[in-house]
Design an enzyme around this catalytic site. Sequence first.
Site, PDB file in Angstrom:
ATOM      1  N   GLU A  63     -16.824  -6.386  16.373  1.00 42.83           N
ATOM      2  CA  GLU A  63     -15.942  -7.048  15.405  1.00 42.83           C
ATOM      3  C   GLU A  63     -14.473  -6.673  15.584  1.00 42.83           C
ATOM      4  O   GLU A  63     -13.577  -7.480  15.320  1.00 42.83           O
ATOM      5  CB  GLU A  63     -16.392  -6.744  13.974  1.00 42.83           C
TER       6      GLU A  63
ATOM      7  N   PHE B 237     -28.718  -3.047   1.623  1.00 43.67           N
ATOM      8  CA  PHE B 237     -28.640  -2.995   3.081  1.00 43.67           C
ATOM      9  C   PHE B 237     -27.365  -3.689   3.562  1.00 43.67           C
ATOM     10  O   PHE B 237     -27.057  -4.792   3.142  1.00 43.67           O
ATOM     11  CB  PHE B 237     -29.873  -3.672   3.693  1.00 43.67           C
ATOM     12  N   GLN B 238     -26.642  -3.039   4.436  1.00 42.19           N
ATOM     13  CA  GLN B 238     -25.370  -3.527   4.966  1.00 42.19           C
ATOM     14  C   GLN B 238     -24.373  -3.884   3.870  1.00 42.19           C
ATOM     15  O   GLN B 238     -23.608  -4.826   3.995  1.00 42.19           O
ATOM     16  CB  GLN B 238     -25.584  -4.709   5.922  1.00 42.19           C
TER      17      GLN B 238
ATOM     18  N   LYS C  24     -23.578 -13.580  -0.209  1.00 43.16           N
ATOM     19  CA  LYS C  24     -24.486 -14.552   0.397  1.00 43.16           C
ATOM     20  C   LYS C  24     -24.933 -15.625  -0.602  1.00 43.16           C
ATOM     21  O   LYS C  24     -25.108 -16.785  -0.218  1.00 43.16           O
ATOM     22  CB  LYS C  24     -25.701 -13.821   0.973  1.00 43.16           C
TER      23      LYS C  24
ATOM     24  N   MET D 209       0.408   9.245  27.673  1.00 49.48           N
ATOM     25  CA  MET D 209       1.390   9.580  26.651  1.00 49.48           C
ATOM     26  C   MET D 209       1.012  10.893  25.974  1.00 49.48           C
ATOM     27  O   MET D 209       1.882  11.707  25.637  1.00 49.48           O
ATOM     28  CB  MET D 209       1.494   8.443  25.628  1.00 49.48           C
TER      29      MET D 209
END
Lengths: 587, 183
Positions: A53, A115-116, A165, A484
């Site tokens: 993502e 969940f999630q 959802k 760096m």
Amino acid sequence: MANVEMNGSAIVIKALHDQGVDVVFGYPGGAVLPIYDEIFKQNKLRHILVRQEGGAVHAAEGYARSTGKVGCVLVTSGPGATNAVTGLLDAMLDSIPLVCLCGQVPTHLIGNDAFQEADTTGITRPCTKHNYLVKDIKDLARIMHEAFYVAQSGRPGPVVIDLPKDILMGMGEYMPPTKVKHKSYNPRVKGDISDIKDAVKLLAKAKKPIIYAGGGVVNSGPGAAQLLKQFTQLTGFPITLTLMGLGAYPASDSQYLGMLGMHGTYEANMSMHDCDVMLCIGARFDDRITGRLDAFSPNSKKIHVDIDPSSINKSVRVDVAVVGDVGHVLEDMIKVWRASQAKVDQKALKQWWKKIEDWRAKDCLAYQKDAKVIKPQLAIQRLYELTKHRKDVYITTEVGQHQMWAAQYFKFDKPNHWMTSGGLGTMGYGLPAAMGVQVAHPDALVIDIAGEASILMNIQELSTIMQYGLPVKVFILNNQYMGMVRQWQELLHGSRYSESYMQALPDFVKLAESFGAVGLRATKPEELDDVITKMLETENSVICEIAVAQEENCFPMIPSGAAHNEMIFGADVDTENAVSEDGMVLV
Amino acid sequence: MATTSIYGENPYHEDVLTHTISVLVDNEPGVLARVIGLFSGRGYNIESLTVAETRHKQGLSRITIVTSGTAMIIEQIKAQLGRLVPVHSVSDLTLDGPSVERELALVKVDGTGEKRVEALRIADIFRARPVDATTESFVFEIVGNTEKLNAFIELMKPLGLVDLSRTGVVAIARGPESMEGQD
């Protein structure tokens, strides 16, 4: 037309269509499956399936910055949303307009540790311009349209919409976008004319003026860059650009002094330090620009043009502030300048330019040539020379030394062709960003200038690049160090290279081949041009690994805690005492 | 080693001032979190914060914040508040002319005998009203500015103060002007 009932996912897709979104970068998951089902049923909206993502958000950033449109992201709940967070903050700090749609567990499960489940609006509140949790399908269409308005108006930024959802599966009415005034958010675009007059008065009296412009000019659109050019040439003033502003003024023009700031040019930083009137346009006096605040341009009157009132007087106090879109303000400024028949003190300006030419003569970007080892600066210079005749070249970068060398040695004449993570400094930005740019400009040459450490942070997106046949070129300056970090350890920590050596690096040629891309490598200076040419001639995506001098440092540099007139150069660095004790605590 | 910082050091050495800021916001979920998160995230002080819906029909709430900082920080706080999408307007009651500030406290004092009588006597002087009484306790309600409440609370401490609840400051500008507009 009567409003039609449809399910929440259809409302989302319809809103995206009506907002002119043609591509969305995303990754499916349980909570967003209803949206994916709607995507399947239509052809107008293209979905690019990323591999993580975070890649989707950076891709959308690249898309947005190279087109001027809003970038669109679709991720699932929980880990989908949390993976997106870094990209959202990146877009926030660099003012990139994004709309990120996140799935969420059904409303009755919110707060249940389902969940999630993640508190997405809570987590993203400080790293977005605004966010929404849709709890009633009646609000869905309005929120979708509002999100696009908020993302692109005023100072642009990322907006998250959290979509439970059950909302996506419920039935509701669609509402087309209307040009209604937002009830509370109506940022000012026109600058106050009396402030503009004050600014012009101050500029006309200047003997040692400088224009310091930034990413706000790019965000304001190509018209603003044109106006900036017009104003700069009308006045004959010198101009310098920030890292985010590169391309807002043609680098090939003689009035351009190069980038300013920590790794900016000597002439730009000295002009900032010694000027008597500073015009800051669409930049924000970032700490990488100002260096030590109490020694920043001590004898100048400062004018600040910014669309965001919170940028004014945030770190540097200014004498004239103009709040408004830089395009509008510049237009008015030119009008006022012409109407008032402002006449600059040409003699003083000539003297000022003479001083600047003396600083220029120092040739601060010079570096020691090497016949055996490829200098990273040379690699960027050759890449620029071999691509500059092309019409459309887009450069993205990761973060580190290679990013600064790209900013110093690659020249940009047009805005929207340079994509880099400036504010947040996100390693792993460049590859997915290049992917987003290439999706928006399929026929353009898109190159990610990378380091070997950064590229491994989002290398999985090479798989996405292959899936969609995107001919992205990856130009890796491999010095086998986090360059760096190593440079700072050399300057600040007695060359104790703690954990900055990249051991067990992959064979980048084989890595490219394993994804189905082409792998190239140059290890000697005489191979450089051939390898670059081969890379440019290859139609497929290419990873081009350039083995560069391992311990090369990025100069010139304003060390932490120092002022603009205390720059250090490659040739005369005393690494033991480069940074003062006080400077060591700074980032 | 001196801990100077390009972030923290303020070259404009200035006095720290206390300001009362009134913010008109959409009464929507999360709006208070946005305001509080802004203060904690950017390291600003909150000395007191009150919030309640003030216009039901328009769904508007008013947040009154007492904060402190240098003039530059106060200016920054107001600009940052103004940048939040659900914020309609921000007004600095300390700067924008005269204003009225009030706070309410409920003060529970336990005691018997002389202390109890003394508590009642002082409450009377401060125009604090007993709103609950038992044979060994009072709850006083007191309204006033913060200093008045502080003074009353100090006096109640030796007389058996056991519990205290304060609303925080609410404030409004004097004169006919409104920051909310008409209904």
